[in-house]
Design an enzyme around this catalytic site. Structure first.
Site, PDB file in Angstrom:
ATOM      1  N   HIS A  65     -28.260 -41.583 -29.085  1.00  0.00           N
ATOM      2  CA  HIS A  65     -29.230 -40.908 -28.216  1.00  0.00           C
ATOM      3  C   HIS A  65     -30.041 -41.868 -27.354  1.00  0.00           C
ATOM      4  CE1 HIS A  65     -32.270 -41.555 -31.563  1.00  0.00           C
ATOM      5  NE2 HIS A  65     -33.033 -41.773 -30.498  1.00  0.00           N
ATOM      6  N   ASP A 105     -25.016 -39.705 -34.694  1.00  0.00           N
ATOM      7  CA  ASP A 105     -25.898 -40.429 -33.770  1.00  0.00           C
ATOM      8  C   ASP A 105     -25.709 -41.938 -33.924  1.00  0.00           C
ATOM      9  OD1 ASP A 105     -27.878 -40.994 -31.951  1.00  0.00           O
ATOM     10  OD2 ASP A 105     -29.548 -40.484 -33.276  1.00  0.00           O
ATOM     11  N   GLY A 197     -39.725 -45.569 -30.202  1.00  0.00           N
ATOM     12  CA  GLY A 197     -39.369 -46.918 -29.791  1.00  0.00           C
ATOM     13  C   GLY A 197     -38.547 -47.682 -30.803  1.00  0.00           C
ATOM     14  N   SER A 199     -35.857 -46.202 -32.481  1.00  0.00           N
ATOM     15  CA  SER A 199     -34.505 -45.644 -32.556  1.00  0.00           C
ATOM     16  C   SER A 199     -33.450 -46.724 -32.435  1.00  0.00           C
ATOM     17  CB  SER A 199     -34.296 -44.631 -31.425  1.00  0.00           C
ATOM     18  OG  SER A 199     -35.006 -43.458 -31.638  1.00  0.00           O
ATOM     19  N   GLY A 200     -32.396 -46.592 -33.210  1.00  0.00           N
ATOM     20  CA  GLY A 200     -31.281 -47.526 -33.120  1.00  0.00           C
ATOM     21  C   GLY A 200     -31.389 -48.758 -33.980  1.00  0.00           C
TER      22      GLY A 200
END
Length: 252
Positions: A65, A105, A197, A199-200
């Site tokens: 995402h 995701d 901030g 994410s990932g």
């Protein structure tokens, strides 16, 4: 199916328990500079938008995402302050073919050139086979995101300890949203976790990246009533190996 973060946020209010997918580290501490040499800042127009982590000399793993179709992302490696580091271009965006909303995701960013291993830059191991992580296992998560729900993001890398939550308990907590956690791993702590901030970024247990920061309860980073949720990396090993193998074959 590629869906932008903005579209995801638009769709999510229909859930009984809202979730946020553009997820800083809450109640954490500043990481020792370069103690996590695998961490990277993923940026758009030289602005940090997501975390990520090196899993090989040419691949960064992050959340699907974090990418919007048509945009260009760059990766900053070897950074403690995300404004300082080595900026690298992305050659290919490998988004999981089953990605849709909160499901699958996960994404691999293939860099234009290989990184050089150093004290500031290195990759982290991922699981070798699919297996569950025991509940209450002590793990950690790191990122450059917001430190409170309505707070500012951190330019310097922060980290916090979290514990794995039993998958059945997590499924029950999230069941009102119709979110299946079978390909996810849940973790939480004493008011600690991730926020916008982050994410990932990686969920790290025993020096192995086992999860990718995916989503949490919307607008409630400080005291969520449901666990933070990560994409479970081991569920995607066949796909990951396929991407790695394809690249190696093309180089031979």
């Amino acid at each position: 199916m590629i869906v932008s973060v903005l579209l995801l946020v638009t769709l999510l209010p229909y859930l009984t328990l809202q979730a946020s997918v553009d997820v800083g580290i809450v109640n954490g501490r500043e990481a020792r500079p370069h103690s996590r040499p695998y961490m990277v800042s993923i940026q758009r127009n030289n602005t940090h938008i997501c975390g990520g982590f090196l899993v090989s000399e040419q691949f960064v793993m992050t959340a699907a995402h974090c990418f919007t179709q048509g945009e260009k992302l760059t990766v900053v490696v070897g950074a403690h302050d995300h404004n300082r580091g080595t900026r690298m271009d992305v050659k290919f965006y490998h988004i999981h073919p089953g990605y849709e909303s909160l499901l699958n995701d996960i994404m691999l960013l293939q860099l234009h050139i290989k990184v050089k291993k150093s004290k500031k830059v290195n990759w982290i191991s991922i699981p070798k086979k699919d297996k569950d992580i025991k509940a209450k296992t002590q793990c950690s998560v790191a990122g450059w995101g917001k430190t409170t729900t309505n707070g500012a993001a951190s330019a310097k890398l922060l980290e916090v300890d979290v514990k794995i939550i039993d998958k059945k308990a997590c499924q029950k907590d999230w069941e009102k949203t119709n979110i299946s956690t079978s390909s996810m791993v849940c973790a939480g702590g004493r008011g600690g976790g991730f926020c916008q901030g982050d994410s990932g970024g990686p969920l790290v247990c025993n020096k192995v990246a086992v999860g990718v920061v995916s989503f949490n309860q919307q607008n409630n980073c400080d005291s969520p009533t449901v666990p933070n949720v990560y994409t479970k990396i081991s569920k995607f090993l066949p796909w990951i190996k396929c991407i790695f193998g394809g690249v190696k074959q093309n180089l031979d």
